[in-house]
Motif scaffolding. Sequence first.
Motif, short mmCIF file in Angstrom:
data_model
loop_
_atom_site.label_atom_id
_atom_site.label_comp_id
_atom_site.label_asym_id
_atom_site.label_seq_id
_atom_site.Cartn_x
_atom_site.Cartn_y
_atom_site.Cartn_z
N GLY A 1 0.92 -1.17 -0.04
CA GLY A 1 -0.04 0.10 0.03
C GLY A 1 0.86 1.35 -0.07
N GLY A 2 2.18 1.00 -0.44
CA GLY A 2 2.90 2.43 -0.41
C GLY A 2 3.73 2.85 0.91
N TYR A 3 3.39 2.06 2.07
CA TYR A 3 3.74 2.71 3.14
C TYR A 3 5.26 2.82 3.22
N SER A 4 6.03 1.59 2.93
CA SER A 4 7.35 2.05 2.82
C SER A 4 8.07 2.74 1.74
N SER A 5 7.20 2.90 0.69
CA SER A 5 7.53 4.18 -0.36
C SER A 5 7.52 5.35 0.15
N ILE A 6 6.45 5.63 1.02
CA ILE A 6 6.60 6.98 1.62
C ILE A 6 7.82 7.47 2.41
N TRP A 7 8.35 6.61 3.23
CA TRP A 7 9.50 6.57 4.09
C TRP A 7 10.45 6.97 3.14
N LEU A 8 10.52 5.89 2.05
CA LEU A 8 11.83 6.19 1.08
C LEU A 8 11.78 7.40 0.25
#
Length: 232
Positions: free
Chosen positions: A71-78
Amino acid sequence: MSIEKATNTAVVEAYVQSHLAPEDPSLLNARNNTIKHGIPPIALSASQGKFLSLLASCSGARNVLELGTLGGYSSIWLARAIKSTGGKVTSIEINPDRCEVAIQNLRSAGLKVPEEVDVVLGAGLDVLPKLEEEIQRGELERFDFVFIDADWPNQWNYFNYGVKLTNGKGSVIFVDNVVRAMLDYGHVGPEERDTSVASLVEEAAKDERVEAVVIQTVGAKQNDGFLMAVVK
Ligand code: DHB
Ligand code: MG
């Protein structure tokens, strides 16, 4: 005093996270909106997300490749970690519903899709050769940081391809869930070994392109671990 087993892992996780990695409304929304859409609640913890973003920052990464958007959670952090560099996160996801939810979550977090995070729909092993062609045509920059959080039997295949698409010396490959995968496929431990699944640990050890290490972890859920490799 000897410590025989991990204790109080959930309360420790909650304590350290509340102080050092509190989730802002965008991260909370990404986590909750993902679960609301029936996607499994297997995103990184906030502390893991922060760890990944600190690693991306301290390695000086500009362009990030992610396998397994969820759901893009780690994408936001990165994406936040590389925001000031002008680079982008390219994130591959095989499931169209997950892609759609991830794009919603990223846009709600104020990130530009596809300029800051490009979510690419498809199977990793189909998309990676296409990214390689784009790099060769000069349409896409090479990656400095590769985060692999996708189907476990393919960890080595993704790693192998990921290294090829990096900028070389100093680029980082980070793989989630390697301890649970090595136990599941019997590379170590009591399960019968599944010889159709390559051992990421054994392949990375033989791979002259990288230096790698595995760190076991405990967290709110259970024990697991990650592999980190640096391109030589
Ligand atoms: C699970 C956890 C993960 O981090 C993942 O990538 C896939 C599955 C799990 O807990 O089942
Ligand atoms: Mg994972």
